[in-house]
Design a protein around this motif. Structure first.
Motif, PDB file in Angstrom:
ATOM      1  N   ASP A  54       0.824  -1.208   0.000  1.00 33.21           N
ATOM      2  CA  ASP A  54       0.000   0.000   0.000  1.00 33.21           C
ATOM      3  C   ASP A  54       0.862   1.263   0.000  1.00 33.21           C
ATOM      4  N   GLU A  55       1.990   1.203   0.680  1.00 33.27           N
ATOM      5  CA  GLU A  55       2.874   2.364   0.693  1.00 33.27           C
ATOM      6  C   GLU A  55       3.590   2.547  -0.644  1.00 33.27           C
ATOM      7  N   VAL A  56       3.782   1.448  -1.370  1.00 31.39           N
ATOM      8  CA  VAL A  56       4.302   1.574  -2.738  1.00 31.39           C
ATOM      9  C   VAL A  56       3.339   2.403  -3.572  1.00 31.39           C
ATOM     10  N   LEU A  57       2.046   2.064  -3.470  1.00 31.72           N
ATOM     11  CA  LEU A  57       1.032   2.785  -4.240  1.00 31.72           C
ATOM     12  C   LEU A  57       0.950   4.242  -3.810  1.00 31.72           C
ATOM     13  N   ALA A  58       1.116   4.491  -2.523  1.00 32.41           N
ATOM     14  CA  ALA A  58       1.036   5.855  -2.004  1.00 32.41           C
ATOM     15  C   ALA A  58       2.156   6.745  -2.527  1.00 32.41           C
ATOM     16  N   CYS A  59       3.211   6.123  -3.063  1.00 32.21           N
ATOM     17  CA  CYS A  59       4.325   6.901  -3.605  1.00 32.21           C
ATOM     18  C   CYS A  59       4.042   7.408  -5.019  1.00 32.21           C
ATOM     19  N   GLY A  60       2.863   7.095  -5.541  1.00 36.47           N
ATOM     20  CA  GLY A  60       2.490   7.609  -6.854  1.00 36.47           C
ATOM     21  C   GLY A  60       3.162   6.908  -8.013  1.00 36.47           C
ATOM     22  N   VAL A  61       3.312   5.576  -7.923  1.00 38.68           N
ATOM     23  CA  VAL A  61       3.956   4.837  -9.006  1.00 38.68           C
ATOM     24  C   VAL A  61       3.047   4.789 -10.233  1.00 38.68           C
ATOM     25  N   ASP A  62       3.680   4.611 -11.401  1.00 40.98           N
ATOM     26  CA  ASP A  62       2.954   4.543 -12.666  1.00 40.98           C
ATOM     27  C   ASP A  62       2.605   3.112 -13.060  1.00 40.98           C
ATOM     28  N   ALA A  63       3.303   2.149 -12.500  1.00 46.44           N
ATOM     29  CA  ALA A  63       3.074   0.739 -12.829  1.00 46.44           C
ATOM     30  C   ALA A  63       3.724  -0.100 -11.744  1.00 46.44           C
ATOM     31  N   VAL A  64       3.329  -1.374 -11.678  1.00 44.52           N
ATOM     32  CA  VAL A  64       3.793  -2.269 -10.620  1.00 44.52           C
ATOM     33  C   VAL A  64       4.351  -3.556 -11.211  1.00 44.52           C
ATOM     34  N   VAL A  65       5.474  -4.006 -10.659  1.00 45.56           N
ATOM     35  CA  VAL A  65       6.063  -5.298 -10.984  1.00 45.56           C
ATOM     36  C   VAL A  65       5.914  -6.199  -9.766  1.00 45.56           C
ATOM     37  N   VAL A  66       5.240  -7.327  -9.942  1.00 43.78           N
ATOM     38  CA  VAL A  66       5.014  -8.277  -8.852  1.00 43.78           C
ATOM     39  C   VAL A  66       5.990  -9.436  -8.992  1.00 43.78           C
ATOM     40  N   ALA A  67       6.870  -9.578  -8.008  1.00 40.84           N
ATOM     41  CA  ALA A  67       7.863 -10.649  -8.028  1.00 40.84           C
ATOM     42  C   ALA A  67       8.000 -11.286  -6.654  1.00 40.84           C
ATOM     43  N   ALA A  68       6.919 -11.270  -5.899  1.00 43.49           N
ATOM     44  CA  ALA A  68       6.901 -11.860  -4.561  1.00 43.49           C
ATOM     45  C   ALA A  68       6.724 -13.374  -4.665  1.00 43.49           C
ATOM     46  N   ALA A  69       6.570 -14.037  -3.526  1.00 42.07           N
ATOM     47  CA  ALA A  69       6.291 -15.467  -3.524  1.00 42.07           C
ATOM     48  C   ALA A  69       4.994 -15.746  -4.273  1.00 42.07           C
ATOM     49  N   THR A  70       4.916 -16.896  -4.928  1.00 44.05           N
ATOM     50  CA  THR A  70       3.748 -17.241  -5.736  1.00 44.05           C
ATOM     51  C   THR A  70       2.451 -17.079  -4.958  1.00 44.05           C
ATOM     52  N   SER A  71       2.461 -17.445  -3.681  1.00 44.56           N
ATOM     53  CA  SER A  71       1.247 -17.391  -2.876  1.00 44.56           C
ATOM     54  C   SER A  71       0.712 -15.972  -2.714  1.00 44.56           C
ATOM     55  N   ALA A  72       1.550 -14.964  -2.981  1.00 37.22           N
ATOM     56  CA  ALA A  72       1.126 -13.568  -2.830  1.00 37.22           C
ATOM     57  C   ALA A  72       0.748 -12.918  -4.158  1.00 37.22           C
ATOM     58  N   HIS A  73       0.972 -13.593  -5.276  1.00 38.52           N
ATOM     59  CA  HIS A  73       0.767 -12.968  -6.583  1.00 38.52           C
ATOM     60  C   HIS A  73      -0.649 -12.444  -6.774  1.00 38.52           C
ATOM     61  N   ALA A  74      -1.633 -13.290  -6.538  1.00 35.70           N
ATOM     62  CA  ALA A  74      -3.022 -12.905  -6.818  1.00 35.70           C
ATOM     63  C   ALA A  74      -3.436 -11.687  -5.989  1.00 35.70           C
ATOM     64  N   GLU A  75      -3.074 -11.684  -4.715  1.00 36.76           N
ATOM     65  CA  GLU A  75      -3.440 -10.560  -3.850  1.00 36.76           C
ATOM     66  C   GLU A  75      -2.790  -9.264  -4.331  1.00 36.76           C
ATOM     67  N   LEU A  76      -1.525  -9.336  -4.741  1.00 39.85           N
ATOM     68  CA  LEU A  76      -0.819  -8.132  -5.180  1.00 39.85           C
ATOM     69  C   LEU A  76      -1.322  -7.645  -6.534  1.00 39.85           C
ATOM     70  N   ILE A  77      -1.703  -8.582  -7.408  1.00 42.41           N
ATOM     71  CA  ILE A  77      -2.336  -8.182  -8.663  1.00 42.41           C
ATOM     72  C   ILE A  77      -3.603  -7.387  -8.368  1.00 42.41           C
ATOM     73  N   GLY A  78      -4.401  -7.895  -7.427  1.00 41.49           N
ATOM     74  CA  GLY A  78      -5.626  -7.202  -7.044  1.00 41.49           C
ATOM     75  C   GLY A  78      -5.351  -5.831  -6.458  1.00 41.49           C
ATOM     76  N   THR A  79      -4.319  -5.733  -5.626  1.00 42.50           N
ATOM     77  CA  THR A  79      -3.964  -4.449  -5.010  1.00 42.50           C
ATOM     78  C   THR A  79      -3.645  -3.405  -6.081  1.00 42.50           C
ATOM     79  N   ALA A  80      -2.835  -3.811  -7.065  1.00 42.01           N
ATOM     80  CA  ALA A  80      -2.466  -2.879  -8.131  1.00 42.01           C
ATOM     81  C   ALA A  80      -3.649  -2.579  -9.041  1.00 42.01           C
ATOM     82  N   ALA A  81      -4.442  -3.600  -9.337  1.00 44.79           N
ATOM     83  CA  ALA A  81      -5.586  -3.417 -10.241  1.00 44.79           C
ATOM     84  C   ALA A  81      -6.598  -2.442  -9.647  1.00 44.79           C
TER      85      ALA A  81
END
Length: 333
Positions: A54-81
Motif C-alpha cells: 500500500d505504501e508503494v502505491l502511495a508513492c504515486g507509481v505509474d506501474a507495478v512489478v510483482v515478483a513476490a512469492a507465488t502465494s502472494a501474486h493474486a493478492e498483489l495483482i488485485g492491489t495494483a488493479a
C-alpha cells in the motif's frame, strides 16, 4: 516513469536492477515481506524501500512489478488493479486454477493491463524458431521436443509454495510451445518421478517429469524437466518438420557432451541458471512492459495466454495423479 517492485527475492532483485538501468525509469519504490531484503535491494539500485505494498502505491507509481512469492501474486495483482495501475507479474498468477481465474477477473474488471512473465517469448533463439515455423521454412511441423533442466534443486522450503514442477517449471515449455507453433494443446499424458531428494516426496512434488502433448493439428510434442541436472542449466527445444529441423538453446554453453569420436569438444562453461541464460530476455520483457504501461505496445503476454498454459499444467497434474491421458478441455468444464 516511477515503478513499484513488490517482492525483492532473487527474481525481484534482478528485475529491480534491470529497471534501475532503464532510461525510461525515473525512480523505483520497492517492498518485501522481509524489510531487510528490500532495504538491501534499495541500496544496490538507488530505490526507495517502503514497508508495505500500500505504501508503494502511495508513492504515486505509474506501474507495478510483482515478483513476490507465488502465494502472494493474486493478492498483489488485485492491489495494483484496484489502484488502476498496469501490472507485470511473474508466473504463475496463483497456486491454483480458481485463484488464477479470480485474479484475472479482477484485473479485467479494473480495466488494467496485466502482463505475465514468460520471458522465453523475448529470447532471440525462440523468436527465430517462431519465425521459421510461421513462415513455413520447416514444412509441416510433425514433432517438437522441449526440455528444461535445473542444475540443482531449489530450497526445500520453496517446494510447497512453488505449485509443483508442471506449474512452476514446465509451464514455460507449455507457453512457448503454444507461442511458437500457434497451436493449442488438446491432450497430455504426464509422468513424474520423486526418486531424487526426499524434499520432493515430502512436498508431494516430483523432481523429474515427462509429458507427451498432442496439438490441435496432430503435431506431437514431448516436454521433459528435472531439478537435478548436475551438468548445468539446460533449456532446449527441437522442432522437426518435413523440410528441415532446428534447435533452440544448442550453443557452446549447452551442458551436453557428445560421445561420438568425431564430435567437437564441448565449448565454454555451461549455463548455471535461468537468470544468466535468459538475462537479455528478462530485460526485453520489462522494456516491453514499460511500453505496454504507456500505451505504446499491445500486451505481448496477457492473462489469457497465461491461463492457457496453466490449463495444460493442470491437466498434467491430473494425468500424473490418475495415470491416464487427459484432455485439456476437461479442466475448462
Amino acid at each position: 516513469m516511477r515503478i513499484g517492485v513488490m517482492g525483492t527475492g532473487r527474481i525481484g532483485a534482478f528485475h529491480a536492477a534491470c529497471l534501475a538501468r532503464h532510461p525510461d525509469v525515473r525512480s523505483l519504490v520497492v517492498t518485501d515481506a522481509d524489510p531487510a531484503r528490500a532495504a538491501e535491494v534499495a541500496a544496490q539500485t538507488g530505490a526507495r524501500a517502503v514497508p508495505t505494498p500500500d505504501e508503494v502505491l502511495a508513492c504515486g507509481v505509474d506501474a507495478v512489478v510483482v515478483a513476490a512469492a507465488t502465494s502472494a501474486h493474486a493478492e498483489l495483482i488485485g492491489t495494483a488493479a484496484r489502484a488502476g495501475l498496469p501490472v507485470f507479474c511473474e508466473k504463475p498468477v496463483a497456486l491454483d486454477l480458481p485463484g488464477t481465474l479470480a485474479a484475472l477477473a479482477e484485473a479485467r474488471a479494473a480495466g488494467v493491463e496485466l502482463q505475465l512473465g514468460f520471458m522465453r517469448r523475448f529470447d532471440a533463439g525462440y523468436r527465430a524458431a517462431r519465425e521459421a515455423v510461421r513462415t513455413g521454412a520447416l514444412g509441416r511441423l510433425h514433432t517438437v521436443r522441449a526440455t528444461t533442466s535445473d542444475p540443482a534443486p531449489p530450497p526445500a522450503a520453496y517446494l510447497p509454495l512453488s505449485g509443483g514442477l508442471y506449474r512452476d517449471c514446465l509451464i514455460h515449455d507449455f507457453d512457448i510451445l503454444r507461442w511458437i507453433t500457434g497451436r493449442e494443446v488438446t491432450e497430455v499424458f504426464a509422468y513424474g518421478s520423486d526418486a531424487g531428494p526426499p524434499a520432493f516426496r515430502e512436498a508431494g512434488d516430483v523432481d523429474t517429469a515427462a509429458v507427451l502433448l498432442t496439438l490441435d493439428d496432430g503435431t506431437l510434442a514431448t516436454a521433459t524437466s528435472t531439478r537435478v541436472n548436475g551438468a548445468g542449466y539446460d533449456v532446449r527445444m527441437e522442432l522437426a518438420g518435413e523440410l528441415d529441423q532446428i534447435a533452440v538453446g544448442l550453443d557452446a554453453r549447452t551442458p551436453l557432451t557428445s560421445v561420438e569420436p568425431t564430435a567437437p569438444p564441448r565449448g565454454g562453461k555451461p549455463w548455471q541458471g535461468f537468470l544468466e541464460r535468459f538475462a537479455p530476455a528478462y530485460e526485453a520483457e520489462l522494456d516491453a512492459f514499460l511500453r505496454v504501461a504507456r500505451g505504446e505496445l499491445a500486451n505481448p503476454c496477457d492473462g489469457g495466454e497465461a491461463l492457457s498454459a496453466l490449463y495444460v499444467a493442470e491437466a498434467c497434474e491430473v494425468s500424473r495423479r490418475e495415470r491416464r491421458p487427459v484432455a485439456v478441455a476437461e479442466l475448462m468444464a
